[in-house]
Design a protein around this motif. Structure first.
Motif, PDB file in Angstrom:
ATOM      1  N   PHE A 395      41.031  26.131  25.715  1.00  0.00           N
ATOM      2  CA  PHE A 395      41.227  25.676  27.090  1.00  0.00           C
ATOM      3  C   PHE A 395      41.774  26.798  27.970  1.00  0.00           C
ATOM      4  CE2 PHE A 395      44.035  23.825  30.371  1.00  0.00           C
ATOM      5  CZ  PHE A 395      43.063  23.182  31.126  1.00  0.00           C
ATOM      6  N   VAL A 396      42.776  27.508  27.473  1.00  0.00           N
ATOM      7  CA  VAL A 396      43.356  28.597  28.266  1.00  0.00           C
ATOM      8  C   VAL A 396      42.350  29.733  28.414  1.00  0.00           C
ATOM      9  CG1 VAL A 396      45.217  30.293  28.397  1.00  0.00           C
ATOM     10  CG2 VAL A 396      45.707  27.972  27.595  1.00  0.00           C
ATOM     11  N   LEU A 397      41.646  30.063  27.331  1.00  0.00           N
ATOM     12  CA  LEU A 397      40.640  31.125  27.392  1.00  0.00           C
ATOM     13  C   LEU A 397      39.571  30.797  28.438  1.00  0.00           C
ATOM     14  CD1 LEU A 397      38.866  32.857  24.406  1.00  0.00           C
ATOM     15  CD2 LEU A 397      37.510  31.803  26.199  1.00  0.00           C
ATOM     16  N   THR A 398      39.039  29.585  28.398  1.00  0.00           N
ATOM     17  CA  THR A 398      37.966  29.225  29.322  1.00  0.00           C
ATOM     18  C   THR A 398      38.480  29.054  30.743  1.00  0.00           C
ATOM     19  OG1 THR A 398      38.225  26.900  28.630  1.00  0.00           O
ATOM     20  CG2 THR A 398      36.493  28.195  27.559  1.00  0.00           C
ATOM     21  N   THR A 399      39.741  28.683  30.886  1.00  0.00           N
ATOM     22  CA  THR A 399      40.335  28.589  32.225  1.00  0.00           C
ATOM     23  C   THR A 399      40.472  29.972  32.839  1.00  0.00           C
ATOM     24  OG1 THR A 399      41.561  26.553  31.728  1.00  0.00           O
ATOM     25  CG2 THR A 399      42.408  27.936  33.511  1.00  0.00           C
ATOM     26  N   LEU A 400      41.029  30.910  32.061  1.00  0.00           N
ATOM     27  CA  LEU A 400      41.257  32.263  32.570  1.00  0.00           C
ATOM     28  C   LEU A 400      39.955  32.992  32.893  1.00  0.00           C
ATOM     29  CD1 LEU A 400      44.142  33.531  30.254  1.00  0.00           C
ATOM     30  CD2 LEU A 400      44.258  33.179  32.722  1.00  0.00           C
ATOM     31  N   THR A 401      38.907  32.719  32.143  1.00  0.00           N
ATOM     32  CA  THR A 401      37.644  33.443  32.334  1.00  0.00           C
ATOM     33  C   THR A 401      36.644  32.693  33.193  1.00  0.00           C
ATOM     34  OG1 THR A 401      36.763  32.509  30.272  1.00  0.00           O
ATOM     35  CG2 THR A 401      37.912  34.629  30.126  1.00  0.00           C
ATOM     36  N   GLY A 402      36.981  31.470  33.628  1.00  0.00           N
ATOM     37  CA  GLY A 402      36.068  30.697  34.461  1.00  0.00           C
ATOM     38  C   GLY A 402      34.750  30.411  33.764  1.00  0.00           C
ATOM     39  N   ARG A 403      34.812  30.125  32.485  1.00  0.00           N
ATOM     40  CA  ARG A 403      33.603  29.991  31.663  1.00  0.00           C
ATOM     41  C   ARG A 403      32.698  28.851  32.133  1.00  0.00           C
ATOM     42  NH1 ARG A 403      32.637  32.418  26.893  1.00  0.00           N
ATOM     43  NH2 ARG A 403      31.082  31.543  25.471  1.00  0.00           N
ATOM     44  N   TYR A 404      33.298  27.754  32.623  1.00  0.00           N
ATOM     45  CA  TYR A 404      32.495  26.591  33.000  1.00  0.00           C
ATOM     46  C   TYR A 404      32.524  26.342  34.510  1.00  0.00           C
ATOM     47  CZ  TYR A 404      33.023  25.905  27.989  1.00  0.00           C
ATOM     48  OH  TYR A 404      33.029  26.099  26.627  1.00  0.00           O
ATOM     49  N   VAL A 405      32.568  27.415  35.266  1.00  0.00           N
ATOM     50  CA  VAL A 405      32.636  27.284  36.725  1.00  0.00           C
ATOM     51  C   VAL A 405      31.290  27.559  37.385  1.00  0.00           C
ATOM     52  CG1 VAL A 405      33.684  28.184  38.836  1.00  0.00           C
ATOM     53  CG2 VAL A 405      35.099  27.821  36.807  1.00  0.00           C
TER      54      VAL A 405
END
Length: 603
Positions: A395-405
């Motif tokens: 969750f933190v990894l994908t939040t920081l990298t905007g993976r699902y934006v």
């Protein structure tokens, strides 16, 4: 030549109501209040009375599916646009009850004055005056009943209004009943259209240009399918999402006796006592997670096709695909609504430091994290005590990298496929090494913190890091950052805004940098006021040396230095003035990024 994408039809009001009664036109059973104002119902009736156009109704035909015995089941028409108009007609003309804003069933009664000279006074939303005044017919639904006798009515009306001629009354009633024969345009979209085409047609026709989401189509498909229990499954989704936001809706939900008898009702009852707002999913979130979990797919357009029975290889529509799709969707929804699953997932997110809903930006990122929790909980290769750990890291990894934006469905589809192929742990390690390199922590993340947005993923990750690491707020030992975010506290400019503006830094883009923010206790914030950092930090140092507390409760220089460290504030800040502001921002961004890195690696 490409075939027609739609058929344009004209149906009378009476025919449309008949098709709905025969369940050929299916109105999605939305358990939400009727959103039109009663005055809008009155205006619709007046338009029909005067022969004015009332816009198009759009339906989308469900495909004809092959049943197991080789026969063909004709698809019904699902109402895509025009539900409010149809519901208004059913309420005012057919006398059917609708849900009001308190989720109680109520009638919408339109009164009619057959002798009104002014057209704007001919119809009205019924109130007590229309019942008292004998010139008004209080409820036009009485006129449209099958046993209505116009002759008897005219005689009674003239008896109450002796100055009126029966012929005049009869003419007005005949014209009113003519509403049933007024024509309404119906655009019937063919079942072969994909969602993108249906959406584009809807936008071009709908004057408001309101976009339809893929989840809207899924909900409509479910509402139209009584045979496979889609209508009840839709209620589960709608009721769960409503209760998640408004737990006190529960007493209204159980008024739906048909739903209350199902096991779904007992499985979501726990929400009546749930006041957590970290994850309040809407039906788009719930359908997406359930679909990804049960089908290992991420494109909701595929779910619409599967619920229609589409075979992606042969392009045919088969009953067994419909059955299997509803079974799988039911499994996914049951996992989603399970109290243990939902609560443990929320605890995982809060355990990662995201203890306030205002810290959560991307709902898609949260959705995938819940999917991951559900998948890992069933993965025998993942120890139970490691599930939350991996969910938090992802969750933190994908939040920081905007993976699902950017293109979330594409990214989600790829992640699901590769997790299944490689196993989660192996795939996670690959992704982590790829996107969270040393350069990310030392260069990319500090650059992402160069923003004025307090909703930025990087800044929220910094706050989550402070919460997770139990950091004290500035100048206050024992008052945690988490306390100030959840209860009360001010986001304080370390270099006060008034101080910067008075010294020539008057651009919001400069003085409102998130690197200039920290949470402060309200009283401490007032004490700091608009002083320069070297002034108010000077007072803090003085109180450490003298023991006379001026603000906060830090009493030693060692404690002050530690307090600066946990708030990622450079030690040199204690002697800084406006000329050091730009240097301060650069240095603090680096410290904020290091704190986030330490937090992430400790999860």
């Amino acid at each position: 030549m490409e075939g027609e994408k739609f058929t344009l039809m004209q149906y009378s009001v009476n025919a449309i109501l008949g098709l709905i009664d025969a369940k050929q036109f299916v109105i999605p059973e939305i358990q939400r209040p009727f959103v039109w104002k009663r005055s809008q119902v009155r205006d619709l009736i007046d338009s029909l009375y005067n022969g004015y156009p009332t816009g198009y109704i759009i339906t989308w035909k469900n495909p004809d599916v092959q049943t197991k015995d080789g026969s063909v089941a004709n698809g019904k028409h699902v109402l895509i646009d025009g539900q409010q108009r149809i519901t208004a007609l059913m309420a005012s003309i057919a006398g059917i009850e609708v849900l009001d804003e308190d989720f109680n069933k109520d009638r919408i009664k339109i009164a009619f004055n057959p002798l009104a000279v002014d057209s704007d006074k001919r119809f009205a939303v019924q109130d007590a005056s229309h019942i008292r005044d004998k010139k008004w017919i209080p409820d036009i639904a009485e006129i449209f009943k099958n046993d209505f006798d116009p002759f008897d009515f005219a005689m009674k009306y003239c008896a109450d209004n002796p100055e009126v001629k029966p012929n005049d009354v009869n003419n007005a009633i005949t014209r009113l009943k003519g509403i049933a024969n007024r024509q309404i345009g119906v655009i019937e979209l063919v079942h072969t259209l994909d969602i993108d085409e249906v959406t584009e047609i809807f936008i071009r026709i709908n004057s408001k240009g309101t976009a339809l989401s893929q989840s809207d189509f899924v909900m409509s498909k479910m509402a139209a399918d009584v045979v496979h229990g889609g209508n009840m499954l839709r209620k589960v989704v709608d009721y769960f999402c409503h209760l998640a936001v408004k737990p006190d809706f529960y007493p209204y939900m159980i008024k739906d006796t048909e739903f209350e008898k199902t096991d779904y009702a007992s499985k979501i009852k726990w929400l009546a006592k749930d006041n957590e707002d970290i994850y309040d999913p809407d039906y788009n979130d719930m359908l997406r997670v359930a679909f990804m979990y049960s089908f290992d797919r991420a494109r909701l357009s595929d779910l619409v096709s599967l619920l229609s029975g589409r075979d992606f290889e042969t392009r045919e529509f088969r009953e067994e695909i419909v059955e299997d799709s509803y079974r799988k969707l039911d499994e996914g929804i049951r996992e989603f609504i399970r109290e243990y699953n939902f609560e443990q997932f929320v605890l995982a997110i809060k355990g990662a430091g995201y203890k306030s809903s205002k810290m959560l930006g991307s709902q898609m990122t949260l959705d995938f994290a819940y999917l991951l929790y559900l998948k890992l909980s069933k993965d025998s290769s993942i120890p139970n005590d490691q599930v939350k750990h991996y969910v938090q890291k992802w969750f933190v990894l994908t939040t920081l990298t905007g993976r699902y934006v950017g293109s979330p469905e594409s990214a989600m589809s790829r992640d699901i496929r590769l997790i299944n192929e490689k196993g989660f742990v192996n795939y996670f390690e690959e992704v982590e090494a790829s996107v969270l390199s040393d350069t990310f922590w030392s260069v990319t993340l500090p650059q992402n913190l160069e923003t004025t947005s307090t909703n930025s993923p990087a800044f929220n990750a910094f706050l989550a890091a402070q919460i997770n690491l139990n950091c004290n707020s500035l100048f206050m030992h024992g008052t945690m950052v988490s306390d100030l975010i959840n209860i009360s506290g001010d986001v304080h400019h370390i270099f006060p805004k008034a101080y910067l503006r008075s010294n020539g830094v008057d651009s919001k883009g400069r003085y409102n940098q998130v690197a200039n923010y920290t949470y402060l206790d309200t009283q401490v914030n007032k004490a700091v006021s608009d002083d320069a950092p070297n002034v108010y930090f000077g007072k803090a140092i003085e109180q450490c040396e003298s023991g006379n507390i001026a603000f906060g409760n830090i009493s030693t220089r060692e404690a002050l230095n530690e307090n600066l460290f946990e708030n990622a504030i450079p030690l040199e800040t204690v002697s800084m003035t406006v000329k050091d502001y730009d240097t301060f921002l650069v240095e603090r961004r680096l410290l904020m990024a290091r704190l986030i890195e330490r937090y992430y690696k400790n999860l």
